[in-house]
Design a protein around this motif. Structure first.
Motif, PDB file in Angstrom:
ATOM      1  N   MET A 130      -9.007   0.709  -7.568  1.00  0.00           N
ATOM      2  CA  MET A 130      -7.736   0.359  -6.937  1.00  0.00           C
ATOM      3  C   MET A 130      -7.841  -1.025  -6.303  1.00  0.00           C
ATOM      4  O   MET A 130      -8.836  -1.340  -5.666  1.00  0.00           O
ATOM      5  CB  MET A 130      -7.430   1.411  -5.856  1.00  0.00           C
ATOM      6  N   LYS A 131      -6.809  -1.823  -6.546  1.00  0.00           N
ATOM      7  CA  LYS A 131      -6.801  -3.152  -5.950  1.00  0.00           C
ATOM      8  C   LYS A 131      -5.669  -3.177  -4.920  1.00  0.00           C
ATOM      9  O   LYS A 131      -4.542  -2.804  -5.242  1.00  0.00           O
ATOM     10  CB  LYS A 131      -6.489  -4.155  -7.067  1.00  0.00           C
ATOM     11  N   VAL A 132      -5.992  -3.586  -3.686  1.00  0.00           N
ATOM     12  CA  VAL A 132      -4.939  -3.662  -2.657  1.00  0.00           C
ATOM     13  C   VAL A 132      -4.727  -5.131  -2.290  1.00  0.00           C
ATOM     14  O   VAL A 132      -5.675  -5.826  -1.906  1.00  0.00           O
ATOM     15  CB  VAL A 132      -5.321  -2.859  -1.399  1.00  0.00           C
ATOM     16  N   ILE A 133      -3.514  -5.606  -2.453  1.00  0.00           N
ATOM     17  CA  ILE A 133      -3.211  -7.003  -2.127  1.00  0.00           C
ATOM     18  C   ILE A 133      -2.223  -7.015  -0.968  1.00  0.00           C
ATOM     19  O   ILE A 133      -1.141  -6.427  -1.059  1.00  0.00           O
ATOM     20  CB  ILE A 133      -2.590  -7.730  -3.340  1.00  0.00           C
ATOM     21  N   ILE A 141      -3.953   5.393   0.374  1.00  0.00           N
ATOM     22  CA  ILE A 141      -5.207   4.692   0.082  1.00  0.00           C
ATOM     23  C   ILE A 141      -6.414   5.415   0.672  1.00  0.00           C
ATOM     24  O   ILE A 141      -7.446   5.558   0.024  1.00  0.00           O
ATOM     25  CB  ILE A 141      -5.118   3.241   0.603  1.00  0.00           C
ATOM     26  N   LYS A 142      -6.273   5.899   1.902  1.00  0.00           N
ATOM     27  CA  LYS A 142      -7.444   6.437   2.606  1.00  0.00           C
ATOM     28  C   LYS A 142      -7.435   7.955   2.761  1.00  0.00           C
ATOM     29  O   LYS A 142      -8.429   8.551   3.143  1.00  0.00           O
ATOM     30  CB  LYS A 142      -7.517   5.832   4.028  1.00  0.00           C
ATOM     31  N   GLY A 143      -6.300   8.560   2.555  1.00  0.00           N
ATOM     32  CA  GLY A 143      -6.187   9.985   2.839  1.00  0.00           C
ATOM     33  C   GLY A 143      -6.823  10.843   1.766  1.00  0.00           C
ATOM     34  O   GLY A 143      -7.208  10.348   0.705  1.00  0.00           O
ATOM     35  N   VAL A 150       0.942  14.671   0.174  1.00  0.00           N
ATOM     36  CA  VAL A 150       1.199  13.225   0.107  1.00  0.00           C
ATOM     37  C   VAL A 150       1.127  12.856  -1.382  1.00  0.00           C
ATOM     38  O   VAL A 150       0.072  12.462  -1.883  1.00  0.00           O
ATOM     39  CB  VAL A 150       0.153  12.412   0.908  1.00  0.00           C
ATOM     40  N   PRO A 151       2.242  13.013  -2.097  1.00  0.00           N
ATOM     41  CA  PRO A 151       2.199  12.887  -3.557  1.00  0.00           C
ATOM     42  C   PRO A 151       1.535  11.594  -4.060  1.00  0.00           C
ATOM     43  O   PRO A 151       0.810  11.604  -5.055  1.00  0.00           O
ATOM     44  CB  PRO A 151       3.669  12.952  -3.952  1.00  0.00           C
ATOM     45  N   SER A 152       1.758  10.486  -3.344  1.00  0.00           N
ATOM     46  CA  SER A 152       1.188   9.208  -3.788  1.00  0.00           C
ATOM     47  C   SER A 152      -0.329   9.189  -3.745  1.00  0.00           C
ATOM     48  O   SER A 152      -0.959   8.344  -4.389  1.00  0.00           O
ATOM     49  CB  SER A 152       1.718   8.086  -2.892  1.00  0.00           C
ATOM     50  N   SER A 153      -0.959  10.113  -3.006  1.00  0.00           N
ATOM     51  CA  SER A 153      -2.423  10.097  -2.879  1.00  0.00           C
ATOM     52  C   SER A 153      -3.106  10.346  -4.228  1.00  0.00           C
ATOM     53  O   SER A 153      -4.243   9.941  -4.435  1.00  0.00           O
ATOM     54  CB  SER A 153      -2.899  11.136  -1.847  1.00  0.00           C
ATOM     55  N   ILE A 154      -2.397  10.971  -5.153  1.00  0.00           N
ATOM     56  CA  ILE A 154      -3.006  11.252  -6.462  1.00  0.00           C
ATOM     57  C   ILE A 154      -3.278   9.948  -7.229  1.00  0.00           C
ATOM     58  O   ILE A 154      -4.098   9.918  -8.151  1.00  0.00           O
ATOM     59  CB  ILE A 154      -2.127  12.217  -7.307  1.00  0.00           C
ATOM     60  N   LEU A 155      -2.605   8.873  -6.808  1.00  0.00           N
ATOM     61  CA  LEU A 155      -2.815   7.577  -7.480  1.00  0.00           C
ATOM     62  C   LEU A 155      -4.251   7.083  -7.311  1.00  0.00           C
ATOM     63  O   LEU A 155      -4.710   6.230  -8.064  1.00  0.00           O
ATOM     64  CB  LEU A 155      -1.837   6.534  -6.933  1.00  0.00           C
ATOM     65  N   GLN A 156      -4.964   7.622  -6.325  1.00  0.00           N
ATOM     66  CA  GLN A 156      -6.381   7.251  -6.148  1.00  0.00           C
ATOM     67  C   GLN A 156      -7.188   7.525  -7.413  1.00  0.00           C
ATOM     68  O   GLN A 156      -8.241   6.943  -7.630  1.00  0.00           O
ATOM     69  CB  GLN A 156      -6.994   8.033  -4.985  1.00  0.00           C
ATOM     70  N   LEU A 157      -6.686   8.444  -8.245  1.00  0.00           N
ATOM     71  CA  LEU A 157      -7.422   8.809  -9.467  1.00  0.00           C
ATOM     72  C   LEU A 157      -7.131   7.846 -10.615  1.00  0.00           C
ATOM     73  O   LEU A 157      -7.774   7.924 -11.656  1.00  0.00           O
ATOM     74  CB  LEU A 157      -7.029  10.234  -9.905  1.00  0.00           C
ATOM     75  N   ILE A 168      -1.925  -2.164  -5.650  1.00  0.00           N
ATOM     76  CA  ILE A 168      -0.974  -1.906  -4.576  1.00  0.00           C
ATOM     77  C   ILE A 168      -0.672  -3.239  -3.895  1.00  0.00           C
ATOM     78  O   ILE A 168      -1.589  -3.920  -3.428  1.00  0.00           O
ATOM     79  CB  ILE A 168      -1.557  -0.894  -3.560  1.00  0.00           C
ATOM     80  N   ILE A 169       0.589  -3.621  -3.877  1.00  0.00           N
ATOM     81  CA  ILE A 169       0.979  -4.869  -3.206  1.00  0.00           C
ATOM     82  C   ILE A 169       1.817  -4.499  -1.990  1.00  0.00           C
ATOM     83  O   ILE A 169       2.859  -3.834  -2.130  1.00  0.00           O
ATOM     84  CB  ILE A 169       1.795  -5.798  -4.134  1.00  0.00           C
ATOM     85  N   ILE A 170       1.361  -4.909  -0.827  1.00  0.00           N
ATOM     86  CA  ILE A 170       2.064  -4.539   0.413  1.00  0.00           C
ATOM     87  C   ILE A 170       2.162  -5.753   1.330  1.00  0.00           C
ATOM     88  O   ILE A 170       1.332  -6.661   1.266  1.00  0.00           O
ATOM     89  CB  ILE A 170       1.319  -3.403   1.163  1.00  0.00           C
ATOM     90  N   ASP A 171       3.161  -5.735   2.196  1.00  0.00           N
ATOM     91  CA  ASP A 171       3.235  -6.815   3.169  1.00  0.00           C
ATOM     92  C   ASP A 171       2.409  -6.437   4.413  1.00  0.00           C
ATOM     93  O   ASP A 171       1.888  -5.309   4.501  1.00  0.00           O
ATOM     94  CB  ASP A 171       4.695  -7.155   3.511  1.00  0.00           C
ATOM     95  N   GLU A 172       2.294  -7.370   5.333  1.00  0.00           N
ATOM     96  CA  GLU A 172       1.421  -7.143   6.490  1.00  0.00           C
ATOM     97  C   GLU A 172       1.841  -5.925   7.302  1.00  0.00           C
ATOM     98  O   GLU A 172       1.009  -5.192   7.820  1.00  0.00           O
ATOM     99  CB  GLU A 172       1.394  -8.403   7.365  1.00  0.00           C
ATOM    100  N   GLU A 173       3.144  -5.709   7.391  1.00  0.00           N
ATOM    101  CA  GLU A 173       3.634  -4.565   8.170  1.00  0.00           C
ATOM    102  C   GLU A 173       3.242  -3.235   7.544  1.00  0.00           C
ATOM    103  O   GLU A 173       2.821  -2.314   8.244  1.00  0.00           O
ATOM    104  CB  GLU A 173       5.155  -4.637   8.273  1.00  0.00           C
ATOM    105  N   ALA A 174       3.381  -3.146   6.241  1.00  0.00           N
ATOM    106  CA  ALA A 174       3.027  -1.895   5.562  1.00  0.00           C
ATOM    107  C   ALA A 174       1.514  -1.673   5.573  1.00  0.00           C
ATOM    108  O   ALA A 174       1.032  -0.553   5.391  1.00  0.00           O
ATOM    109  CB  ALA A 174       3.554  -1.906   4.135  1.00  0.00           C
ATOM    110  N   ALA A 175       0.758  -2.782   5.785  1.00  0.00           N
ATOM    111  CA  ALA A 175      -0.708  -2.697   5.780  1.00  0.00           C
ATOM    112  C   ALA A 175      -1.272  -2.386   7.164  1.00  0.00           C
ATOM    113  O   ALA A 175      -2.482  -2.208   7.320  1.00  0.00           O
ATOM    114  CB  ALA A 175      -1.290  -4.020   5.276  1.00  0.00           C
TER     115      ALA A 175
END
Ligand code: GLP
Length: 242
Positions: free
Chosen positions: A1-4, A210-212, A218-225, A231-238
């Motif tokens: 996973m790449k987090v930007i 990302i960490k859970g 948390v349906p999005s947590s499956i994306l870890q697989l 994942i592109i997020i702004d500073e607030e979401a990060a």
């Protein structure tokens, strides 16, 4: 996973559009998985601009949207088909017959869901899936629940989602209670996924994504697989990641 992590919504939209453009330029018969919501609006307007400048060609692109509200006609300005026509399809040279949205008026969501997944397979699978995220971690309209659901399916929307999405409707009672959404099977089968999120309201969902622990709560947590997730997020979401 790449987090930007980028500074703001403008940078997020630009980066997401650049990544989509790169993929489109590398493969003209690309199959795109598309998302609605306020988050990708900026990205779509940049893609339209790139098309107008002659940098992008949608003539061989196929697209499959994630979801739609059940019972909303195409010409209802809150339907996701309407959203896509307005923000992208009517402004670029994509062929209408190459654009697919889960059928909002179906009387048999189970059958229509399987047919939708079959169409994705027949198109060769999704090359690039764009995802937004709900404040409760939903992707598409896969809401928190006891289990992940594979196929495209009907879903009862959570109170949280109805409340969050009521900002687009005149009153909360107008928000449909059910939707049809691509399930985890077609989403996770995508060869590449880009998830975008901005603003403080998404910080908790992003942290859990990302960490859970991987959990259908948390349906999005499956994306870890997934093997190829950006994942592109702004500073607030990060904010919660530090
Ligand atoms: C909706 C859509 C999702 C979207 C989410 C976030 O419920 N079904 O696909 O990702 O809301 O929307 P927004 O980008 O407006 O925050």
């Amino acid at each position: 996973m790449k987090v930007i992590v980028v500074k703001n919504y403008e940078e997020l939209s630009q980066m997401a559009a650049d990544l989509v453009a790169q993929e489109m330029q590398a493969k003209d018969e690309i199959v795109l998985g598309l998302a609605t919501g306020s988050t990708p609006e900026g990205m779509y307007s940049i893609l339209v601009k790139m098309y107008q400048e002659g940098k992008l060609d949608f003539s061989k692109v196929k697209s499959f949207n994630l979801d739609d509200y059940l019972g909303l006609e195409e010409d209802n300005d809150q339907s996701y088909r309407y959203f896509m026509n307005k923000h992208l399809f009517s402004k670029v040279n994509i062929k209408r017959e190459n654009t697919f949205v889960p059928p909002a008026m179906t009387k048999d969501p189970e059958k229509s869901g399987l047919e939708y997944d079959q169409k994705i397979l027949e198109a060769g699978g999704i090359d690039l899936q764009i995802l937004g995220i709900g404040i409760n971690g939903h992707i598409g309209f896969n809401e928190p629940g006891p289990a992940f659901v594979g196929p495209t399916h009907k879903i009862d929307l959570s109170e949280e989602t109805i409340k969050a999405n009521s900002r687009f409707f005149e009153k909360i009672e107008d928000v449909p209670k059910q939707a049809i959404t691509m399930g985890m099977k077609s989403i996770l089968n995508a060869r590449k996924i880009i998830l975008i999120a901005n603003g403080q309201s998404k910080a908790d969902a992003i942290y859990k994504t990302i960490k859970g622990p991987i959990s259908p709560e948390v349906p999005s947590s499956i994306l870890q697989l997934h093997q190829n997730l950006t994942i592109i997020i702004d500073e607030e979401a990060a904010k919660k990641l530090e």
